[in-house]
Design a protein around this motif. Structure first.
Motif, PDB file in Angstrom:
ATOM      1  N   GLY A  75     -29.328  -4.229 -53.881  1.00  0.00           N
ATOM      2  CA  GLY A  75     -30.236  -4.856 -52.932  1.00  0.00           C
ATOM      3  C   GLY A  75     -31.051  -5.982 -53.548  1.00  0.00           C
ATOM      4  O   GLY A  75     -31.652  -5.827 -54.605  1.00  0.00           O
ATOM      5  N   GLY A  76     -31.064  -7.124 -52.887  1.00  0.00           N
ATOM      6  CA  GLY A  76     -31.872  -8.253 -53.336  1.00  0.00           C
ATOM      7  C   GLY A  76     -31.227  -9.089 -54.416  1.00  0.00           C
ATOM      8  O   GLY A  76     -31.771 -10.117 -54.804  1.00  0.00           O
ATOM      9  N   LEU A  77     -30.054  -8.679 -54.931  1.00  0.00           N
ATOM     10  CA  LEU A  77     -29.394  -9.423 -55.988  1.00  0.00           C
ATOM     11  C   LEU A  77     -28.217 -10.183 -55.402  1.00  0.00           C
ATOM     12  O   LEU A  77     -27.327  -9.593 -54.794  1.00  0.00           O
ATOM     13  CB  LEU A  77     -28.915  -8.484 -57.091  1.00  0.00           C
ATOM     14  CG  LEU A  77     -30.014  -7.791 -57.902  1.00  0.00           C
ATOM     15  CD1 LEU A  77     -29.380  -6.859 -58.911  1.00  0.00           C
ATOM     16  CD2 LEU A  77     -30.905  -8.790 -58.603  1.00  0.00           C
ATOM     17  N   SER A  78     -28.215 -11.471 -55.596  1.00  0.00           N
ATOM     18  CA  SER A  78     -27.148 -12.299 -55.047  1.00  0.00           C
ATOM     19  C   SER A  78     -26.288 -12.841 -56.181  1.00  0.00           C
ATOM     20  O   SER A  78     -26.635 -12.732 -57.364  1.00  0.00           O
ATOM     21  CB  SER A  78     -27.733 -13.456 -54.237  1.00  0.00           C
ATOM     22  OG  SER A  78     -28.547 -14.275 -55.067  1.00  0.00           O
ATOM     23  N   VAL A  79     -25.144 -13.411 -55.819  1.00  0.00           N
ATOM     24  CA  VAL A  79     -24.289 -14.090 -56.781  1.00  0.00           C
ATOM     25  C   VAL A  79     -24.093 -15.521 -56.310  1.00  0.00           C
ATOM     26  O   VAL A  79     -24.320 -15.843 -55.140  1.00  0.00           O
ATOM     27  CB  VAL A  79     -22.921 -13.390 -56.936  1.00  0.00           C
ATOM     28  CG1 VAL A  79     -23.096 -11.978 -57.462  1.00  0.00           C
ATOM     29  CG2 VAL A  79     -22.160 -13.366 -55.622  1.00  0.00           C
ATOM     30  N   GLU A  80     -23.677 -16.378 -57.230  1.00  0.00           N
ATOM     31  CA  GLU A  80     -23.419 -17.765 -56.866  1.00  0.00           C
ATOM     32  C   GLU A  80     -22.288 -17.821 -55.834  1.00  0.00           C
ATOM     33  O   GLU A  80     -21.371 -16.994 -55.856  1.00  0.00           O
ATOM     34  CB  GLU A  80     -23.034 -18.564 -58.104  1.00  0.00           C
ATOM     35  CG  GLU A  80     -24.161 -18.751 -59.102  1.00  0.00           C
ATOM     36  CD  GLU A  80     -25.312 -19.579 -58.553  1.00  0.00           C
ATOM     37  OE1 GLU A  80     -25.032 -20.566 -57.846  1.00  0.00           O
ATOM     38  OE2 GLU A  80     -26.478 -19.218 -58.814  1.00  0.00           O
ATOM     39  N   PRO A  81     -22.340 -18.789 -54.915  1.00  0.00           N
ATOM     40  CA  PRO A  81     -21.346 -18.838 -53.833  1.00  0.00           C
ATOM     41  C   PRO A  81     -19.901 -18.830 -54.320  1.00  0.00           C
ATOM     42  O   PRO A  81     -19.048 -18.162 -53.721  1.00  0.00           O
ATOM     43  CB  PRO A  81     -21.692 -20.140 -53.105  1.00  0.00           C
ATOM     44  CG  PRO A  81     -23.158 -20.322 -53.346  1.00  0.00           C
ATOM     45  CD  PRO A  81     -23.400 -19.806 -54.733  1.00  0.00           C
ATOM     46  N   GLU A  82     -19.590 -19.541 -55.413  1.00  0.00           N
ATOM     47  CA  GLU A  82     -18.204 -19.575 -55.864  1.00  0.00           C
ATOM     48  C   GLU A  82     -17.753 -18.214 -56.387  1.00  0.00           C
ATOM     49  O   GLU A  82     -16.588 -17.828 -56.237  1.00  0.00           O
ATOM     50  CB  GLU A  82     -17.999 -20.654 -56.928  1.00  0.00           C
ATOM     51  CG  GLU A  82     -18.834 -20.498 -58.182  1.00  0.00           C
ATOM     52  CD  GLU A  82     -18.651 -21.674 -59.146  1.00  0.00           C
ATOM     53  OE1 GLU A  82     -17.540 -22.233 -59.196  1.00  0.00           O
ATOM     54  OE2 GLU A  82     -19.621 -22.031 -59.825  1.00  0.00           O
TER      55      GLU A  82
ATOM     56  N   TRP B  27     -22.558 -15.512 -62.044  1.00  0.00           N
ATOM     57  CA  TRP B  27     -22.197 -16.929 -62.135  1.00  0.00           C
ATOM     58  C   TRP B  27     -21.041 -17.114 -63.110  1.00  0.00           C
ATOM     59  O   TRP B  27     -20.656 -16.184 -63.815  1.00  0.00           O
ATOM     60  CB  TRP B  27     -23.404 -17.758 -62.578  1.00  0.00           C
ATOM     61  CG  TRP B  27     -24.157 -17.198 -63.769  1.00  0.00           C
ATOM     62  CD1 TRP B  27     -23.656 -16.916 -64.998  1.00  0.00           C
ATOM     63  CD2 TRP B  27     -25.541 -16.832 -63.818  1.00  0.00           C
ATOM     64  NE1 TRP B  27     -24.638 -16.416 -65.821  1.00  0.00           N
ATOM     65  CE2 TRP B  27     -25.807 -16.355 -65.131  1.00  0.00           C
ATOM     66  CE3 TRP B  27     -26.600 -16.889 -62.903  1.00  0.00           C
ATOM     67  CZ2 TRP B  27     -27.074 -15.918 -65.524  1.00  0.00           C
ATOM     68  CZ3 TRP B  27     -27.855 -16.449 -63.303  1.00  0.00           C
ATOM     69  CH2 TRP B  27     -28.080 -15.970 -64.593  1.00  0.00           C
ATOM     70  N   VAL B  28     -20.480 -18.320 -63.121  1.00  0.00           N
ATOM     71  CA  VAL B  28     -19.489 -18.676 -64.133  1.00  0.00           C
ATOM     72  C   VAL B  28     -20.221 -19.073 -65.405  1.00  0.00           C
ATOM     73  O   VAL B  28     -21.454 -19.126 -65.438  1.00  0.00           O
ATOM     74  CB  VAL B  28     -18.571 -19.812 -63.634  1.00  0.00           C
ATOM     75  CG1 VAL B  28     -17.774 -19.365 -62.418  1.00  0.00           C
ATOM     76  CG2 VAL B  28     -19.376 -21.072 -63.320  1.00  0.00           C
ATOM     77  N   ALA B  29     -19.474 -19.363 -66.460  1.00  0.00           N
ATOM     78  CA  ALA B  29     -20.077 -19.629 -67.763  1.00  0.00           C
ATOM     79  C   ALA B  29     -21.119 -20.743 -67.694  1.00  0.00           C
ATOM     80  O   ALA B  29     -20.813 -21.851 -67.240  1.00  0.00           O
ATOM     81  CB  ALA B  29     -18.995 -20.004 -68.770  1.00  0.00           C
TER      82      ALA B  29
ATOM     83  N   GLU C 123     -14.931 -23.059 -57.928  1.00  0.00           N
ATOM     84  CA  GLU C 123     -14.611 -24.419 -57.479  1.00  0.00           C
ATOM     85  C   GLU C 123     -14.423 -25.379 -58.642  1.00  0.00           C
ATOM     86  O   GLU C 123     -13.647 -26.326 -58.560  1.00  0.00           O
ATOM     87  CB  GLU C 123     -15.709 -24.919 -56.536  1.00  0.00           C
ATOM     88  CG  GLU C 123     -15.797 -24.146 -55.229  1.00  0.00           C
ATOM     89  CD  GLU C 123     -16.953 -24.621 -54.370  1.00  0.00           C
ATOM     90  OE1 GLU C 123     -17.687 -25.528 -54.824  1.00  0.00           O
ATOM     91  OE2 GLU C 123     -17.131 -24.085 -53.265  1.00  0.00           O
ATOM     92  N   GLY C 124     -15.138 -25.149 -59.734  1.00  0.00           N
ATOM     93  CA  GLY C 124     -15.020 -26.033 -60.893  1.00  0.00           C
ATOM     94  C   GLY C 124     -13.909 -25.641 -61.845  1.00  0.00           C
ATOM     95  O   GLY C 124     -13.790 -26.226 -62.933  1.00  0.00           O
TER      96      GLY C 124
END
Length: 447
Positions: free
Chosen positions: A253-260, A367-369, A407-408
């Motif tokens: 709960g409350g923890l998100s990840v980057e969209p990619e 997230w990614v690196a 995406e990158g």
């Protein structure tokens, strides 16, 4: 002359070439050493390269295989060791100024087992200072083969970079809060934190003795299983058919990840459903307390370990390493005990969830690196480890596999958690998931 593409073959493929006399361990070891010489200045993956010893081991492996003495799947296969694992007669620095000239007299238990399995060690890989998540300026950060302007991850980042770039076929890392799985996620690898206690840690310099794990980093879960077999003397081959396998997606709960990362993970869940698996969301109570509990256990244990030096050699540590060690002396004993009690309770929450599920999954990292490793006691460090930390507290086996790319073009990891002592199942699920994800995976050479 050996084909450079061989450096991205599987361990089983290399073994088949050895045993059919189409390739020799000496040829392959020379090829690896040439690649280390070419790429290590950019990647900073190795602290110490043991070229002469590696060629000696490869020559012995070649002679033994030709005479019919076969030590198993790792015989003659080039690997690497994180530089806090003792190697007799070879410098073991822990990427610190404190131990810059330290040469152990005895191999760690892991090293003895891998030697008995016939593996060829190319040398010692870079890591954060004493595995505390901060690169000492004398050694610097290891860089990511997919984008050398980014980190390969702390603290087993040198091991991850070496494998991802084709410098070796697998490498040993250690994991106290995510230090195998986070680099695996950043570098597109399979990285397993085994069940606590499965891998013997005698001769591995401790960060936190009740949280430390050693485990394999490899390009695939199948290769990781072979390295783990060499590290333990046990078998971890298990076929898994995803049809009917019950996965629980861990919610925080409350923890998100980057969209990619979210996009790749959602696609992975859909691929699992298409393969016949059951995927449902599951809540684990108490996860929001895991980060604080980890620090309340890790930091006092690290402080006790470093009390031998911190008083009279404080200036030899990187400033942030020193600060983190000193933090450990200020944590009250009652706080430490309560954190240990919380660990037992949290383990029960995961076991309850796994009573009705075969495995739990989540993104490995949000997230990614990034460009550099965040300090693990800081806000960014807490976010980086908030999906890996709970499994060091519980000691359950946890594997990160590459689920695709953002995406990158950078790798995104998916983490698999199973019951205690079900490491073979965890790795078998990893093999099955990699097969499902194969269309979007590039288990090769980085950039």
């Amino acid at each position: 002359m050996a084909d450079p593409d061989l450096l991205f073959s599987s361990i089983s493929q290399i073994g088949a070439l050895y045993r059919s006399a189409q390739l020799s361990p000496v040829e392959l070891t020379r090829l690896c050493l040439e690649r280390v010489e070419a790429l290590n200045p950019v990647l900073n993956a190795f602290i110490t390269v043991t070229a002469d010893e590696a060629l000696r081991q490869a020559t012995q492996a070649e002679r033994e295989l030709r005479s019919g003495h076969d030590r198993g799947p790792l015989h003659g296969v080039p690997i690497a060791l994180k530089d806090l694992i003792d190697t007799a007669g070879i410098r073991t620095t822990c990427a610190s100024r404190i131990l810059k000239d330290h040469v152990p007299q005895r191999d760690a238990a892991i090293v003895r087992r891998l030697k008995a399995a016939g593996a060829v060690s190319l040398g010692k890989t870079n890591c954060s200072e004493f595995a505390m998540g901060v690169a000492h300026p004398d050694y610097g950060q290891s860089n990511n083969p997919w984008d050398p302007a980014r980190t390969s991850g702390a603290s087993s980042g040198g091991s991850a970079a070496a494998v991802a770039a084709g410098l070796c076929f697998a490498a040993v890392g250690t994991d106290t809060g995510g230090s195998i799985r986070i680099p695996a996620s950043y570098c597109g690898l399979a990285g397993l934190k085994p069940t606590y206690g499965l891998v013997e840690l005698e001769g591995v310099f401790p960060l936190s003795w009740s949280l430390d794990h050693a485990g394999p980093l490899a390009r695939t879960s199948a290769d990781a299983a072979l390295l783990l077999e060499g590290m333990t003397g046990k078998s971890f081959g298990q076929h898994v058919d995803l049809r009917g396998v019950r996965f629980g997606v861990i919610q925080r709960g409350g923890l998100s990840v980057e969209p990619e990362v979210a996009t790749v993970f959602e696609s992975a869940c859909e691929a699992l459903r298409a393969a016949g698996a059951e995927v449902q969301e599951v809540d684990i109570e108490g996860l929001e307390q895991a980060d604080a509990a980890l620090f309340s256990v890790l930091l006092p244990e690290a402080a006790a370990i470093h009390a031998q030096w911190i008083g009279h050699r404080a200036e030899d540590y990187a400033p942030m390493t020193r600060q983190q060690i000193e933090m450990g002396f200020s944590i009250p004993a009652v706080t430490h005990v309560r954190a240990q009690q919380f660990r037992r309770w949290l383990t029960g929450q995961f076991l309850n969830a796994l009573n009705s599920l075969d495995a739990l999954i989540s993104p490995t990292v949000a997230w990614v690196a990034p460009s550099e490793d965040p300090v693990f006691t800081g806000d960014a460090g807490a976010v980086e480890g908030n999906r890996t930390v709970p499994h060091n507290l519980t000691g359950l086996p946890a594997l990160s596999v590459n689920a695709g790319f953002g995406e990158g073009g950078l790798p995104v990891g998916l983490q698999i958690l199973t019951r205690p002592h079900s490491d073979a199942l965890c790795l078998g699920i990893g093999v099955a998931l990699e097969a499902v994800f194969r269309d979007c995976l590039y288990v090769g050479r980085g950039r």
